[in-house]
Write an enzyme that holds these catalytic residues in place. Structure first.
Site, PDB file in Angstrom:
ATOM      1  N   GLU A 133      70.715 -89.556 -26.813  1.00 23.19           N
ATOM      2  CA  GLU A 133      69.232 -89.325 -26.832  1.00 23.19           C
ATOM      3  C   GLU A 133      69.019 -88.427 -27.787  1.00 23.19           C
ATOM      4  O   GLU A 133      69.876 -87.324 -27.527  1.00 23.19           O
ATOM      5  CB  GLU A 133      68.558 -89.212 -25.416  1.00 23.19           C
ATOM      6  CG  GLU A 133      67.137 -89.026 -25.333  1.00 23.19           C
ATOM      7  CD  GLU A 133      66.574 -89.220 -24.020  1.00 23.19           C
ATOM      8  OE1 GLU A 133      66.032 -90.186 -23.734  1.00 23.19           O
ATOM      9  OE2 GLU A 133      66.674 -88.279 -23.378  1.00 23.19           O
ATOM     10  N   ASP A 151      69.997 -88.580 -14.466  1.00 21.14           N
ATOM     11  CA  ASP A 151      70.811 -88.408 -15.676  1.00 21.14           C
ATOM     12  C   ASP A 151      71.709 -89.684 -15.968  1.00 21.14           C
ATOM     13  O   ASP A 151      72.134 -90.019 -17.021  1.00 21.14           O
ATOM     14  CB  ASP A 151      71.894 -87.425 -15.325  1.00 21.14           C
ATOM     15  CG  ASP A 151      71.157 -86.211 -14.803  1.00 21.14           C
ATOM     16  OD1 ASP A 151      70.298 -85.179 -15.815  1.00 21.14           O
ATOM     17  OD2 ASP A 151      70.870 -85.886 -13.763  1.00 21.14           O
ATOM     18  N   ASP A 177      73.453 -88.899 -21.996  1.00 18.70           N
ATOM     19  CA  ASP A 177      72.222 -88.301 -21.755  1.00 18.70           C
ATOM     20  C   ASP A 177      72.575 -86.785 -21.416  1.00 18.70           C
ATOM     21  O   ASP A 177      73.033 -86.394 -20.385  1.00 18.70           O
ATOM     22  CB  ASP A 177      71.442 -88.557 -20.377  1.00 18.70           C
ATOM     23  CG  ASP A 177      70.068 -87.757 -20.217  1.00 18.70           C
ATOM     24  OD1 ASP A 177      69.373 -87.637 -21.142  1.00 18.70           O
ATOM     25  OD2 ASP A 177      69.968 -87.514 -19.166  1.00 18.70           O
TER      26      ASP A 177
END
Length: 165
Positions: free
Chosen positions: A67, A140, A7
Site C-alpha cells: 500500500e 493489519d 501493510d
C-alpha cells in the site's frame, strides 16, 4: 502466482500471502510483524526487515504488493512509516521480487467496491473473497491481504487490456 501483500506500520506490519489462478484467491498465510515500542528505531526497522525476509524465504512469493504512502498531518509518524516502507521494499527487492504499489483508495475499491470503506468492511470482504469462515485478524493482516487481492484484480485487468491491443 503467489502474491505477498504488505501493510506497513511502525508498530505492526501486516503481511498476507495468497495464491491465485488469475481469478480466484486462496489464503496461504497472514500475520503480523510486531516491533517493541521500547526499542530504538534502528532495532525496530531491523526486526521488521528480518520478519519480511523470513516470510519471503519461507513462502516464496512471486511478487510483492504494497500500500502506498498516505498523507499524514503528523510529520514524525509519516517519517517513521517511510522508514518502515523503505526496509520493507528493500526486503522485497533483495529477494528479486517485482514490486507493485497501490493507493489506499485503489485497495479499498478493488476489495469492497468503495474507496472510502472502513477497516471492518475491508476485513469482511477479504473474508468473503477468500471464502474464510472467520475474518483474518488483526486489521493489519486483513489489510495486507486486501493489498494482495488488489494486485490480483489489477493484474487480471491489465492482462485483459493487453489482450485487446
Amino acid at each position: 502466482m503467489r502474491v505477498l501483500g504488505i501493510d506497513c506500520g511502525y508498530r505492526i506490519t501486516g503481511y498476507g500471502v495468497v495464491d491465485t489462478n488469475g481469478a480466484d484467491c486462496l489464503l496461504v498465510r497472514c500475520g503480523t510483524i510486531r516491533s517493541k515500542p521500547s526499542d530504538a528505531l534502528a532495532l525496530r526497522l531491523r526486526q521488521i526487515h528480518g520478519g519480511i525476509v523470513d516470510v519471503i524465504r519461507e513462502l516464496e512469493p512471486d511478487v510483492a504488493a504494497f500500500e502506498s504512502l498516505f498523507y499524514s498531518n503528523n510529520v514524525q509518524s509519516a517519517l517513521k512509516l517511510g522508514h518502515v516502507r523503505g526496509v520493507s521494499l528493500f526486503a522485497a527487492a533483495e529477494a528479486n521480487l517485482p514490486v507493485f504499489e497501490y493507493s489506499p483508495l485503489e485497495v479499498k475499491s478493488a476489495v469492497t467496491g468503495y474507496g472510502r470503506a472502513e477497516k471492518l468492511q475491508v476485513q469482511q470482504m477479504v473474508r468473503a473473497l477468500l471464502k474464510l469462515e472467520i475474518a483474518p485478524e488483526p486489521f493489519d493482516a486483513s489489510d495486507a491481504l486486501a493489498v494482495a487481492i488488489c494486485h490480483v484484480h489489477s493484474s487480471r485487468f491489465n492482462r485483459a487490456i493487453a489482450a485487446t491491443l
